[in-house]
Scaffold this motif. Sequence first.
Motif, PDB file in Angstrom:
ATOM      1  N   ASN A  82       0.798  -1.233   0.000  1.00  0.00           N
ATOM      2  CA  ASN A  82       0.000   0.000   0.000  1.00  0.00           C
ATOM      3  C   ASN A  82       0.827   1.278   0.000  1.00  0.00           C
ATOM      4  O   ASN A  82       0.259   2.378  -0.003  1.00  0.00           O
ATOM      5  CB  ASN A  82      -0.973   0.050   1.186  1.00  0.00           C
ATOM      6  CG  ASN A  82      -1.909  -1.143   1.228  1.00  0.00           C
ATOM      7  OD1 ASN A  82      -2.082  -1.847   0.234  1.00  0.00           O
ATOM      8  ND2 ASN A  82      -2.516  -1.379   2.380  1.00  0.00           N
ATOM      9  N   TYR A 120      -8.352   0.732 -10.873  1.00  0.00           N
ATOM     10  CA  TYR A 120      -9.077   0.483  -9.630  1.00  0.00           C
ATOM     11  C   TYR A 120      -9.788  -0.855  -9.701  1.00  0.00           C
ATOM     12  O   TYR A 120      -9.993  -1.423 -10.784  1.00  0.00           O
ATOM     13  CB  TYR A 120     -10.068   1.620  -9.330  1.00  0.00           C
ATOM     14  CG  TYR A 120     -11.155   1.824 -10.354  1.00  0.00           C
ATOM     15  CD1 TYR A 120     -12.421   1.262 -10.193  1.00  0.00           C
ATOM     16  CD2 TYR A 120     -10.928   2.589 -11.492  1.00  0.00           C
ATOM     17  CE1 TYR A 120     -13.421   1.455 -11.135  1.00  0.00           C
ATOM     18  CE2 TYR A 120     -11.915   2.791 -12.437  1.00  0.00           C
ATOM     19  CZ  TYR A 120     -13.162   2.223 -12.256  1.00  0.00           C
ATOM     20  OH  TYR A 120     -14.146   2.409 -13.189  1.00  0.00           O
ATOM     21  N   TYR A 130      -9.390  -0.787  -4.170  1.00  0.00           N
ATOM     22  CA  TYR A 130      -8.156  -0.025  -4.388  1.00  0.00           C
ATOM     23  C   TYR A 130      -8.393   0.967  -5.513  1.00  0.00           C
ATOM     24  O   TYR A 130      -9.243   0.762  -6.384  1.00  0.00           O
ATOM     25  CB  TYR A 130      -6.965  -0.941  -4.718  1.00  0.00           C
ATOM     26  CG  TYR A 130      -6.985  -1.522  -6.111  1.00  0.00           C
ATOM     27  CD1 TYR A 130      -6.420  -0.846  -7.192  1.00  0.00           C
ATOM     28  CD2 TYR A 130      -7.565  -2.769  -6.348  1.00  0.00           C
ATOM     29  CE1 TYR A 130      -6.449  -1.380  -8.466  1.00  0.00           C
ATOM     30  CE2 TYR A 130      -7.598  -3.306  -7.624  1.00  0.00           C
ATOM     31  CZ  TYR A 130      -7.044  -2.608  -8.681  1.00  0.00           C
ATOM     32  OH  TYR A 130      -7.075  -3.126  -9.944  1.00  0.00           O
ATOM     33  N   ASP A 131      -7.653   2.060  -5.476  1.00  0.00           N
ATOM     34  CA  ASP A 131      -7.768   3.109  -6.483  1.00  0.00           C
ATOM     35  C   ASP A 131      -6.398   3.773  -6.595  1.00  0.00           C
ATOM     36  O   ASP A 131      -5.936   4.404  -5.650  1.00  0.00           O
ATOM     37  CB  ASP A 131      -8.830   4.127  -6.059  1.00  0.00           C
ATOM     38  CG  ASP A 131      -9.274   5.022  -7.219  1.00  0.00           C
ATOM     39  OD1 ASP A 131      -8.463   5.277  -8.122  1.00  0.00           O
ATOM     40  OD2 ASP A 131     -10.439   5.462  -7.199  1.00  0.00           O
ATOM     41  N   VAL A 132      -5.750   3.604  -7.742  1.00  0.00           N
ATOM     42  CA  VAL A 132      -4.364   4.029  -7.911  1.00  0.00           C
ATOM     43  C   VAL A 132      -4.235   4.880  -9.169  1.00  0.00           C
ATOM     44  O   VAL A 132      -4.821   4.561 -10.204  1.00  0.00           O
ATOM     45  CB  VAL A 132      -3.417   2.805  -8.025  1.00  0.00           C
ATOM     46  CG1 VAL A 132      -1.994   3.247  -8.320  1.00  0.00           C
ATOM     47  CG2 VAL A 132      -3.473   1.971  -6.754  1.00  0.00           C
ATOM     48  N   VAL A 161      -2.457   6.612  -4.027  1.00  0.00           N
ATOM     49  CA  VAL A 161      -2.794   5.232  -3.676  1.00  0.00           C
ATOM     50  C   VAL A 161      -3.870   5.234  -2.598  1.00  0.00           C
ATOM     51  O   VAL A 161      -3.677   5.824  -1.535  1.00  0.00           O
ATOM     52  CB  VAL A 161      -1.559   4.454  -3.163  1.00  0.00           C
ATOM     53  CG1 VAL A 161      -1.938   3.004  -2.859  1.00  0.00           C
ATOM     54  CG2 VAL A 161      -0.420   4.516  -4.161  1.00  0.00           C
ATOM     55  N   GLU A 162      -4.995   4.599  -2.887  1.00  0.00           N
ATOM     56  CA  GLU A 162      -6.050   4.425  -1.901  1.00  0.00           C
ATOM     57  C   GLU A 162      -6.390   2.942  -1.826  1.00  0.00           C
ATOM     58  O   GLU A 162      -6.656   2.315  -2.859  1.00  0.00           O
ATOM     59  CB  GLU A 162      -7.293   5.235  -2.267  1.00  0.00           C
ATOM     60  CG  GLU A 162      -7.064   6.736  -2.331  1.00  0.00           C
ATOM     61  CD  GLU A 162      -8.337   7.503  -2.642  1.00  0.00           C
ATOM     62  OE1 GLU A 162      -9.433   6.934  -2.477  1.00  0.00           O
ATOM     63  OE2 GLU A 162      -8.237   8.667  -3.040  1.00  0.00           O
ATOM     64  N   VAL A 163      -6.381   2.396  -0.621  1.00  0.00           N
ATOM     65  CA  VAL A 163      -6.625   0.973  -0.427  1.00  0.00           C
ATOM     66  C   VAL A 163      -7.602   0.794   0.728  1.00  0.00           C
ATOM     67  O   VAL A 163      -7.422   1.404   1.802  1.00  0.00           O
ATOM     68  CB  VAL A 163      -5.322   0.204  -0.136  1.00  0.00           C
ATOM     69  CG1 VAL A 163      -5.602  -1.297  -0.037  1.00  0.00           C
ATOM     70  CG2 VAL A 163      -4.276   0.474  -1.213  1.00  0.00           C
ATOM     71  N   TYR A 167      -7.255  -4.767   3.069  1.00  0.00           N
ATOM     72  CA  TYR A 167      -6.687  -5.169   1.789  1.00  0.00           C
ATOM     73  C   TYR A 167      -5.233  -4.712   1.697  1.00  0.00           C
ATOM     74  O   TYR A 167      -4.870  -3.658   2.216  1.00  0.00           O
ATOM     75  CB  TYR A 167      -7.462  -4.558   0.621  1.00  0.00           C
ATOM     76  CG  TYR A 167      -8.798  -5.202   0.361  1.00  0.00           C
ATOM     77  CD1 TYR A 167      -8.944  -6.180  -0.615  1.00  0.00           C
ATOM     78  CD2 TYR A 167      -9.917  -4.837   1.104  1.00  0.00           C
ATOM     79  CE1 TYR A 167     -10.169  -6.777  -0.865  1.00  0.00           C
ATOM     80  CE2 TYR A 167     -11.157  -5.425   0.872  1.00  0.00           C
ATOM     81  CZ  TYR A 167     -11.272  -6.392  -0.115  1.00  0.00           C
ATOM     82  OH  TYR A 167     -12.497  -6.984  -0.346  1.00  0.00           O
ATOM     83  N   LEU A 169      -2.192  -4.057  -1.207  1.00  0.00           N
ATOM     84  CA  LEU A 169      -1.945  -3.883  -2.632  1.00  0.00           C
ATOM     85  C   LEU A 169      -0.446  -3.858  -2.911  1.00  0.00           C
ATOM     86  O   LEU A 169       0.319  -3.189  -2.201  1.00  0.00           O
ATOM     87  CB  LEU A 169      -2.568  -2.573  -3.112  1.00  0.00           C
ATOM     88  CG  LEU A 169      -2.320  -2.188  -4.580  1.00  0.00           C
ATOM     89  CD1 LEU A 169      -3.140  -3.080  -5.507  1.00  0.00           C
ATOM     90  CD2 LEU A 169      -2.650  -0.724  -4.815  1.00  0.00           C
ATOM     91  N   VAL A 199      -3.861  -7.730  -5.180  1.00  0.00           N
ATOM     92  CA  VAL A 199      -4.579  -7.165  -4.039  1.00  0.00           C
ATOM     93  C   VAL A 199      -5.174  -8.339  -3.273  1.00  0.00           C
ATOM     94  O   VAL A 199      -5.769  -9.234  -3.858  1.00  0.00           O
ATOM     95  CB  VAL A 199      -5.654  -6.153  -4.493  1.00  0.00           C
ATOM     96  CG1 VAL A 199      -6.656  -6.770  -5.459  1.00  0.00           C
ATOM     97  CG2 VAL A 199      -6.352  -5.541  -3.299  1.00  0.00           C
TER      98      VAL A 199
END
Length: 227
Positions: A82, A120, A130-132, A161-163, A167, A169, A199
């Motif tokens: 992450n 994502y 997740y959103d990257v 980076v959002e997780v 989770y 990543l 992930v």
Amino acid sequence: MNRISLVLLCLTINATAATQFLGNSGGIWHYLEDVELTPEVRYQIQRNYQPQTVRVYPEITDIDLGTILNIAKEIWTIIEENQPVLNVKFDYANALPKGLRSSEELDGFSDLQMRAFRTYGVNTYGITVYDVTYTALHRYGGSYQGKGKYLENVTILPQNVEVAWAYTLNLGVAQVSAVNAGTKEAPVASLLMQMDLSVETVIKKSQMHHVFQFRGDSKDITTTRAK
């Protein structure tokens, strides 16, 4: 969600193209889309991205323009558990003629080219886990004594980076291959860079493989899902 932002390369996200479905793995649906880089972000990248030139000293002194090699890195980490990983001096690939000691022997490279992406994943409950966002970079068009079209400074820079909680990543470059897509008389470098994403939770893991293609005669970057 646990949000990690890089102050150095803060990204304003605006979708610029239709979302591409990459596939379903382990109960997570993976997506990719282009995002717009603001002028401010472009300036930040150009100012701060200063990779160190790779130098090699091969026993062979003859330069073979038609045989193209990556003399930089082949595997590196972009996101680990992450957390974004930034090692901009060394984490990049290239596609140069065999026998070349460094890209400094070439002329005519373009300015740094950039294309930003958002990837994502959504689980079966419709939750984004997740959103990257990251930016693919390269310089193209380098030639040796007026011959060939080669690549330098090919890399991926993570921005945001959002997780989701629980989770983990990981994202990295798993493989780089460089070939001659032209002829021996008029060589054109082509570089394929495979990115592997995983992930997972304590009970389930999802994996996705994605390939970027860069060419020595083009500013464009193409993307495909790896089989």
